[in-house]
Design a protein around this motif. Structure first.
Motif, short mmCIF file in Angstrom:
data_model
loop_
_atom_site.label_atom_id
_atom_site.label_comp_id
_atom_site.label_asym_id
_atom_site.label_seq_id
_atom_site.Cartn_x
_atom_site.Cartn_y
_atom_site.Cartn_z
N GLU A 133 0.85 -1.18 0.00
CA GLU A 133 0.00 0.00 0.00
C GLU A 133 0.89 1.23 0.00
O GLU A 133 2.05 1.16 0.39
N ALA A 134 0.33 2.36 -0.43
CA ALA A 134 1.07 3.63 -0.45
C ALA A 134 0.40 4.60 0.52
O ALA A 134 -0.83 4.68 0.59
N TYR A 135 1.25 5.32 1.27
CA TYR A 135 0.77 6.29 2.25
C TYR A 135 1.49 7.62 2.07
O TYR A 135 2.58 7.68 1.51
N VAL A 136 0.86 8.67 2.59
CA VAL A 136 1.48 9.98 2.64
C VAL A 136 1.22 10.57 4.03
O VAL A 136 0.21 10.27 4.67
N TYR A 137 2.17 11.37 4.50
CA TYR A 137 2.08 12.02 5.81
C TYR A 137 2.55 13.46 5.62
O TYR A 137 3.58 13.71 4.98
N GLN A 138 1.79 14.41 6.18
CA GLN A 138 2.19 15.81 6.07
C GLN A 138 1.83 16.56 7.35
O GLN A 138 0.90 16.18 8.05
N THR A 139 2.60 17.60 7.64
CA THR A 139 2.37 18.41 8.84
C THR A 139 2.33 19.88 8.46
O THR A 139 3.31 20.60 8.59
N SER A 140 1.19 20.33 8.00
CA SER A 140 1.06 21.71 7.52
C SER A 140 0.12 22.55 8.37
O SER A 140 -0.18 23.67 8.01
N ASP A 141 -0.34 22.00 9.48
CA ASP A 141 -1.35 22.67 10.32
C ASP A 141 -2.71 22.74 9.64
O ASP A 141 -3.56 23.53 10.01
N GLY A 142 -2.91 21.94 8.62
CA GLY A 142 -4.19 21.88 7.93
C GLY A 142 -4.15 20.79 6.87
O GLY A 142 -3.10 20.23 6.58
N ALA A 143 -5.29 20.50 6.30
CA ALA A 143 -5.38 19.47 5.26
C ALA A 143 -4.76 19.95 3.96
O ALA A 143 -4.79 21.15 3.65
N LYS A 144 -4.18 19.04 3.22
CA LYS A 144 -3.67 19.28 1.86
C LYS A 144 -4.34 18.25 0.95
O LYS A 144 -4.88 17.25 1.41
N ASN A 145 -4.28 18.49 -0.34
CA ASN A 145 -4.90 17.56 -1.28
C ASN A 145 -3.85 16.87 -2.14
O ASN A 145 -2.84 17.45 -2.52
N ILE A 146 -4.15 15.61 -2.45
CA ILE A 146 -3.43 14.90 -3.49
C ILE A 146 -4.47 14.67 -4.59
O ILE A 146 -5.61 14.30 -4.31
N THR A 147 -4.12 15.00 -5.83
CA THR A 147 -5.11 15.03 -6.90
C THR A 147 -4.88 13.93 -7.93
O THR A 147 -4.04 13.05 -7.74
N ASN A 148 -5.62 14.03 -9.01
CA ASN A 148 -5.48 13.08 -10.11
C ASN A 148 -4.38 13.51 -11.09
O ASN A 148 -4.36 13.08 -12.22
N ASP A 149 -3.46 14.33 -10.64
CA ASP A 149 -2.31 14.72 -11.45
C ASP A 149 -1.57 13.47 -11.92
O ASP A 149 -1.39 12.53 -11.14
N PRO A 150 -1.11 13.43 -13.17
CA PRO A 150 -0.42 12.24 -13.68
C PRO A 150 0.82 11.84 -12.88
O PRO A 150 1.26 10.70 -12.96
N ILE A 151 1.38 12.75 -12.09
CA ILE A 151 2.57 12.41 -11.32
C ILE A 151 2.24 11.51 -10.13
O ILE A 151 3.12 10.88 -9.57
N ASN A 152 0.98 11.41 -9.75
CA ASN A 152 0.58 10.56 -8.63
C ASN A 152 0.27 9.15 -9.14
O ASN A 152 -0.80 8.89 -9.67
N PHE A 153 1.25 8.25 -8.99
CA PHE A 153 1.05 6.88 -9.46
C PHE A 153 1.76 5.89 -8.54
O PHE A 153 2.64 6.24 -7.76
N PHE A 154 1.36 4.63 -8.67
CA PHE A 154 1.90 3.52 -7.87
C PHE A 154 1.95 2.33 -8.81
O PHE A 154 1.00 2.08 -9.55
N GLY A 155 3.04 1.59 -8.80
CA GLY A 155 3.12 0.45 -9.70
C GLY A 155 4.28 -0.47 -9.38
O GLY A 155 5.09 -0.19 -8.49
N GLY A 156 4.34 -1.54 -10.11
CA GLY A 156 5.42 -2.48 -9.91
C GLY A 156 5.29 -3.69 -10.81
O GLY A 156 4.28 -3.88 -11.49
#
Length: 152
Positions: free
Chosen positions: A124-147
């Motif tokens: 599985e893939a996870y992300v963690y961020q500490t910005s004092d608020g929510a951030k978004n991960i979008t359908n941008d082509p750079i967001n991918f997972f594979g193998g």
């Protein structure tokens, strides 16, 4: 014999499967100070139907254990102010590799690993961020997972 079959014979035969490549087709909110599983819900390909888009998990099929090349790429859609961020690949719930950095000016992250996997292991893939608020991960082509499984 065709050129492809001659080459396959010459290099020892076999193919790099199972293989999968998935992306996002919607925006996902990433909460502050929370490890959030990335919901990959769009398959580019999945040769063994081993990636489940309902839980964003790749599970090694029966009889397909071995060494796998796995990669993850991601970016949050809002620039940060040098806040810590990490993208992670987890095997059976435990981190096997992390990419650490700071979320600034839409910094992208790419990680890869060769992992020994047994039938039934899952990734599985996870992300963690500490910005004092929510951030978004979008359908941008750079967001991918594979193998894919390496030929042994």
């Amino acid at each position: 014999k065709t050129q492809a079959s001659r080459l396959k014979t010459y290099i020892g035969g076999g193919v790099n499967t199972p293989a999968f490549a998935v992306r996002k087709n919607s925006t996902q909110s990433i909460s502050n100070n929370t490890h959030t599983k990335i919901a990959f819900n769009s398959e580019d390909f999945d040769t063994a139907s081993a990636f489940d888009t309902s839980n964003s998990r790749f599970t090694v099929p029966s009889g397909q254990g071995g060494k796998y090349f796995i990669n993850l790429s991601g970016v949050l859609d809002t620039a940060g102010n040098y806040e810590p961020i990490s993208f992670q690949i987890r095997k059976n719930g435990s981190n096997i590799i992390n990419a650490y950095g700071e979320n600034q000016y839409y910094t992208s992250f790419y990680i890869s690993i060769i992992a020994s996997l047994s039938a039934g292991d899952y990734l599985e893939a996870y992300v963690y961020q500490t910005s004092d608020g929510a951030k978004n991960i979008t359908n941008d082509p750079i967001n991918f997972f594979g193998g894919f499984k390496l030929i042994e």
